[in-house]
Design a protein around this motif. Structure first.
Motif, PDB file in Angstrom:
ATOM      1  N   GLN A 116      -4.822  -3.692   6.511  1.00  0.00           N
ATOM      2  CA  GLN A 116      -6.092  -3.442   6.714  1.00  0.00           C
ATOM      3  C   GLN A 116      -6.811  -4.693   7.360  1.00  0.00           C
ATOM      4  O   GLN A 116      -6.274  -5.715   7.245  1.00  0.00           O
TER       5      GLN A 116
ATOM      6  N   GLU B 151       0.656  -1.335  -0.083  1.00  0.00           N
ATOM      7  CA  GLU B 151       0.082   0.121  -0.201  1.00  0.00           C
ATOM      8  C   GLU B 151       0.960   1.322  -0.024  1.00  0.00           C
ATOM      9  O   GLU B 151       0.467   2.257  -0.586  1.00  0.00           O
TER      10      GLU B 151
ATOM     11  N   ASP C  74     -15.168  -3.126   7.214  1.00  0.00           N
ATOM     12  CA  ASP C  74     -13.831  -2.717   7.516  1.00  0.00           C
ATOM     13  C   ASP C  74     -13.569  -2.273   8.693  1.00  0.00           C
ATOM     14  O   ASP C  74     -14.743  -2.280   9.637  1.00  0.00           O
ATOM     15  N   ASP C  75     -12.661  -1.806   9.295  1.00  0.00           N
ATOM     16  CA  ASP C  75     -12.410  -1.270  10.779  1.00  0.00           C
ATOM     17  C   ASP C  75     -13.165   0.017  10.917  1.00  0.00           C
ATOM     18  O   ASP C  75     -13.434   0.668  11.882  1.00  0.00           O
TER      19      ASP C  75
ATOM     20  N   GLU D 139      -1.346   0.930  13.269  1.00  0.00           N
ATOM     21  CA  GLU D 139      -0.402   1.643  12.794  1.00  0.00           C
ATOM     22  C   GLU D 139      -0.748   1.430  11.134  1.00  0.00           C
ATOM     23  O   GLU D 139      -0.087   2.160  10.478  1.00  0.00           O
ATOM     24  N   ASP D 140      -1.955   0.870  10.951  1.00  0.00           N
ATOM     25  CA  ASP D 140      -2.224   0.813   9.409  1.00  0.00           C
ATOM     26  C   ASP D 140      -1.167  -0.009   8.620  1.00  0.00           C
ATOM     27  O   ASP D 140      -1.215   0.329   7.474  1.00  0.00           O
TER      28      ASP D 140
ATOM     29  N   ARG E 126       0.081   9.510  12.340  1.00  0.00           N
ATOM     30  CA  ARG E 126      -0.241   8.542  11.509  1.00  0.00           C
ATOM     31  C   ARG E 126      -0.209   8.800  10.064  1.00  0.00           C
ATOM     32  O   ARG E 126      -0.535   9.886   9.909  1.00  0.00           O
TER      33      ARG E 126
ATOM     34  N   ARG F  91      -7.817   4.688   1.098  1.00  0.00           N
ATOM     35  CA  ARG F  91      -7.391   3.136   1.152  1.00  0.00           C
ATOM     36  C   ARG F  91      -7.588   2.799  -0.094  1.00  0.00           C
ATOM     37  O   ARG F  91      -8.322   3.001  -1.144  1.00  0.00           O
TER      38      ARG F  91
END
Ligand code: G4P
Length: 527
Positions: free
Chosen positions: A421, A92, A493-494, A417-418, A369, A387
């Protein structure tokens, strides 16, 4: 300040693995005067294997997951070249880097034409209207015809081309290029190993010296092609380049340094100053007093001895000075911007100042972040970093029950911390979320860090989906449940946004055909 800003050129090189990105990077540095002899970047790669400072994983795999930005000067301009990791280290991060640049150079292997990874990276650039410059590389090898190459770019990428120069033959007969703008022939000479700048002689196309070097047939063919190009392409419109509608095309051979300087000069001539970024839908002026920027990349543990963390910021407006304070609009807190660094490969230097367009690295453990805006004016908030749809999926499990607590802590910290995903699938019995990444390296890094930082041997159980789409917010879970086929999955998703997972693109297209009322998106739509 405006003078400084207008001298910034921040770009990335996009290509399919092996097309010559590393070689071209090295050669740009050579022509930019940042390297005395080419070969040093590659030599550095080797040095790393013996350097204890570098992340274990990087050593083991001999890849550069932590390379970042290279700075060099050319012709009074400050170039910031951002690395876009390829191969298996595609992640990513690779996509996010493209959000921080103002232009991209697309390297194509002239023997192969457009390849799959180039296409993916190109699409990310196109969505933002980033200007793209094309370098057709490896002309010293048997290559497709130049007409075929530009035709492929136009058809497959759906972008207009403007060949700035044109190759004089290819393979062992590759002599040089014709600069269509200046109407001059550049004849190149090889130097051993391409270690230093290639000597060039400049001629008119009608010069006897040019005719002598080419066969009669080749000369006539090229003359005909050039005439045809004049007819087909009426001048280079700089606005079309800046809006990403036309790509200026250059031909050459990075390994031999052929055409590299013409590319650099052309890039400088046709690329613009840094592009202003939108905050709340309005462009923020580059020379706005104060400073603004956003975080687009975070690298942790580049140096395990210090457990350091480098946060990379794209400066969007104004001037940065070391130790200044700025607000983080996500937390509402002030952050002191100290420990600013310029990075050249592994070497770092304290950085005193920076301007809109620059990339600045900070060594910091502050709560920052990816996507955070840092600004002296709290009203400015840059649009969230989108995203990107993951393409590989797995569940992570702990090998032993005894360290479950450490496992859970590691998962929670690293997800925050991404790094990857996370998704909760409907009907899942797993204690942990499904993890999704753009490339497999993201999982390997996660696994490595679970072991290194939390002492946990985590096992990854791969899942067969390869395509994820976010469902338009207007659709309800109940509606979705009824239509998702048995070989697909759905969940959230989150941030509680609905998603569907498909085993492949074909199944997704079939689903879209059958369920026209359900709109799917490649990145989440907030709503
Ligand atoms: P990448 O970063 O895009 O993955 O590509 P990289 O620059 O590493 O180049 C891939 C291979 O292509 C390298 O060969 C490199 O030398 C070669 N290459 C790059 N530009 C040219 C060119 O203009 N002409 C020719 N003929 N080859 C080129 P390798 O065998 O993998 O490594 P090496 O031993 O040559 O360093």
């Amino acid at each position: 300040m405006n003078n400084e800003i207008s001298k910034r050129r921040t770009f990335a090189i996009i290509s399919h693995p092996d097309a010559g990105k590393t070689t071209l990077t090295e050669k740009l540095l050579l022509y930019g005067g940042a390297l005395e002899l080419a070969g040093s970047v590659t030599a550095k790669k080797k040095q790393r294997e013996t350097s204890s400072d570098w992340m274990e994983l990087e050593k083991k795999r001999g890849i550069s997951i932590s390379s970042t930005v290279l700075q060099f000067e050319y012709s009074g301009y400050q170039f910031n070249l951002l690395d876009t990791p390829g191969h298996k280290d595609f992640s990513e991060d690779t996509y996010r880097v493209l959000l921080a640049v103002d232009a991209a150079i697309m390297v194509i292997d002239a023997g192969k034409g457009i390849e799959n990874q180039t296409l993916k990276l190109f699409e990310v650039c196109r969505k933002r209207g980033v200007p793209i410059f094309t370098f057709m590389n490896k002309l010293d090898r048997p290559a497709k015809s130049p007409l075929e190459l530009i035709d492929q770019v136009e058809k497959e990428l759906n972008i207009q081309t403007f060949p700035v120069n044109w190759p004089l033959e290819s393979g062992p007969f590759f002599k040089g290029v014709y600069d269509r703008v200046k109407k001059q022939v550049h004849m190149f000479e090889k130097v051993p190993g391409g270690a230093y700048k290639a000597p060039v002689s400049v001629h008119d196309f009608s010069d006897d010296s040019v005719k002598e070097k080419l066969s009669e047939k080749a000369y006539e063919e090229i003359a005909e092609e050039l005439e045809m190009l004049e007819f087909a392409h009426n001048g280079l419109d700089i606005d079309e380049v800046l809006s990403g509608k036309t790509t200026p095309v250059f031909f050459g051979s990075a390994a031999n340094n052929f055409g590299v300087e013409l590319l650099l000069k052309g890039f400088l001539e046709y690329s613009g100053e840094p592009v202003s970024r939108n905050a709340n839908g309005t462009p923020v002026p580059l020379d706005k007093p104060g400073f603004t920027g956003f975080v687009f990349k975070i690298q942790t543990n580049m140096n395990p001895k210090h457990r350091d963390r480098v946060v990379f910021i794209r400066a969007c407006s104004g001037k940065f000075t070391r130790d200044m304070t700025a607000y983080n609009t996500r937390t509402g807190r002030e952050v002191r911007l100290s420990n600013s660094q310029s990075v050249f490969g592994q070497e770092r230097e304290i950085r005193e100042e920076g301007y809109a367009g620059d990339i600045i690295g900070f060594i910091t453990n502050a709560d920052l972040r990816i996507g955070d805006t840092l600004t002296t004016d709290p009203k400015i908030v840059y649009n969230e970093i989108p995203r990107f749809a993951p393409e590989v999926f797995a569940y992570m499990e702990s090998n032993t029950v005894s360290n479950y607590k450490a496992f859970r802590k590691g998962v929670d910290h690293l997800l925050a911390e991404d790094l990857v995903q996370s998704f909760e699938l409907a009907g899942s019995t797993s204690a942990t979320p499904l993890l999704g990444a753009v490339g497999p390296l993201q999982f390997e890094v996660l696994q490595y860090r679970m072991k290194d930082e939390y002492g946990v041997d985590a096992v990854l159980v791969s899942k067969p989906w390869t395509v994820l789409r976010w469902v338009d917010p207007a659709v309800s879970v109940d509606e979705l449940k009824k239509v998702v086929p048995y070989d697909c999955a759905h969940g959230k998703d989150d941030k509680d946004r609905l998603v569907i997972l498909f085993p492949n693109g074909w199944t997704m297209r079939y689903f879209m055909e059958k369920n026209k009322e359900i709109i799917l998106h490649e990145s989440p739509v907030t709503g």
